[in-house]
Design a protein around this motif. Structure first.
Motif, PDB file in Angstrom:
ATOM      1  N   UNK A  50       0.830  -1.201   0.000  1.00 12.43           N
ATOM      2  CA  UNK A  50       0.000   0.000   0.000  1.00 12.43           C
ATOM      3  C   UNK A  50       0.868   1.256   0.000  1.00 12.43           C
ATOM      4  N   UNK A  51       0.294   2.336  -0.448  1.00 13.08           N
ATOM      5  CA  UNK A  51       1.005   3.602  -0.558  1.00 13.08           C
ATOM      6  C   UNK A  51       1.573   4.025   0.803  1.00 13.08           C
ATOM      7  N   UNK A  70      -8.648   8.499 -11.210  1.00 10.14           N
ATOM      8  CA  UNK A  70      -9.148   7.767 -10.052  1.00 10.14           C
ATOM      9  C   UNK A  70     -10.642   7.544 -10.278  1.00 10.14           C
ATOM     10  N   UNK A  71     -11.144   6.379  -9.948  1.00 11.44           N
ATOM     11  CA  UNK A  71     -12.565   6.087 -10.147  1.00 11.44           C
ATOM     12  C   UNK A  71     -13.401   6.924  -9.188  1.00 11.44           C
ATOM     13  N   UNK A  72     -14.340   7.679  -9.732  1.00 13.17           N
ATOM     14  CA  UNK A  72     -15.164   8.571  -8.916  1.00 13.17           C
ATOM     15  C   UNK A  72     -16.653   8.319  -9.086  1.00 13.17           C
ATOM     16  N   UNK A  73     -17.023   7.154  -9.554  1.00 11.44           N
ATOM     17  CA  UNK A  73     -18.444   6.860  -9.711  1.00 11.44           C
ATOM     18  C   UNK A  73     -18.971   7.298 -11.061  1.00 11.44           C
ATOM     19  N   UNK A  74     -20.279   7.520 -11.131  1.00 14.49           N
ATOM     20  CA  UNK A  74     -20.930   7.887 -12.392  1.00 14.49           C
ATOM     21  C   UNK A  74     -21.748   9.156 -12.225  1.00 14.49           C
ATOM     22  N   UNK A  75     -21.970   9.835 -13.357  1.00 18.43           N
ATOM     23  CA  UNK A  75     -22.822  11.017 -13.316  1.00 18.43           C
ATOM     24  C   UNK A  75     -24.290  10.593 -13.388  1.00 18.43           C
ATOM     25  N   UNK A  76     -25.218  11.537 -13.459  1.00 18.05           N
ATOM     26  CA  UNK A  76     -26.655  11.209 -13.427  1.00 18.05           C
ATOM     27  C   UNK A  76     -27.132  10.467 -14.671  1.00 18.05           C
ATOM     28  N   UNK A  87      -0.764   9.242 -12.009  1.00 17.94           N
ATOM     29  CA  UNK A  87       0.342   8.717 -12.815  1.00 17.94           C
ATOM     30  C   UNK A  87       0.389   7.197 -12.704  1.00 17.94           C
ATOM     31  N   UNK A  88       0.666   6.544 -13.817  1.00 21.40           N
ATOM     32  CA  UNK A  88       0.868   5.098 -13.829  1.00 21.40           C
ATOM     33  C   UNK A  88       2.367   4.851 -13.983  1.00 21.40           C
ATOM     34  N   UNK A  99       0.019   3.097  -9.176  1.00 20.84           N
ATOM     35  CA  UNK A  99      -0.632   4.365  -9.508  1.00 20.84           C
ATOM     36  C   UNK A  99      -0.299   5.351  -8.397  1.00 20.84           C
ATOM     37  N   UNK A 100       0.093   6.562  -8.788  1.00 22.13           N
ATOM     38  CA  UNK A 100       0.491   7.589  -7.825  1.00 22.13           C
ATOM     39  C   UNK A 100      -0.270   8.883  -8.060  1.00 22.13           C
TER      40      UNK A 100
END
Length: 155
Positions: A50-51, A70-76, A87-88, A99-100
């Motif tokens: 882990x980081x 970064x995964x932030x969910x979905x819009x409406x 960064x990868x 991922x950083x």
């Protein structure tokens, strides 16, 4: 005395393993666990699971491969909402992908160069990222990258 000096230096920053520049730590910029250079964006394989754990035995250089969100969910409308730009990195010795977070003092021009290079990644590297469930940002994400780096209205 020399050991104490080295430990003190690590608290304040480090010399980049790729370009040799001095890289300071700053809690104010979100770089308390930094392991990548803000100038060339190369990293060092320090973390194991882990980081910030600093338990990797590898310690090799890590090349910046590309960018992801970064995964932030979905819009409406059910469309994925892009989150923070990340960064990868790929370890040059063991091949581990990580991922950083991008830090406030990372060079935006260097970030854009990483993006440009990532558009030309070979299928082997793209497939490795897919296996690790990492979505590299395609050309269509350029506008969002520019917005995150330079603010709204940038091109």
């Amino acid at each position: 005395m020399e050991r104490q000096l080295m430990s003190e230096e690590k608290k304040e920053g480090f010399n980049c393993c790729n370009c040799g520049q001095w890289v300071p730590f700053s809690e104010l910029m979100g770089t308390a666990h930094r392991n990548h250079c803000p100038f060339c964006l190369w990293s060092k394989h320090l973390d194991s699971r882990k980081s910030g754990d600093r338990k990797s035995e590898c310690q090799a250089r890590m090349k910046p491969l590309g960018l992801t969100f970064k995964h932030e969910g979905t819009d409406r409308y059910g469309k994925p909402r892009p989150g923070e730009l990340m960064l990868i990195h790929k370890c040059t010795a063991c091949g581990r992908i990580s991922i950083n977070r991008i830090a406030a003092d990372d060079d935006p021009k260097a970030i854009l160069k990483v993006f440009e290079r990532s558009l030309k990644l070979d299928s082997r590297e793209r497939n490795q990222l897919k296996r690790d469930d990492i979505e590299i940002i395609p050309e269509e994400g350029r506008k969002e990258i520019l917005t995150q780096l330079f603010g709204k209205g940038s091109r």
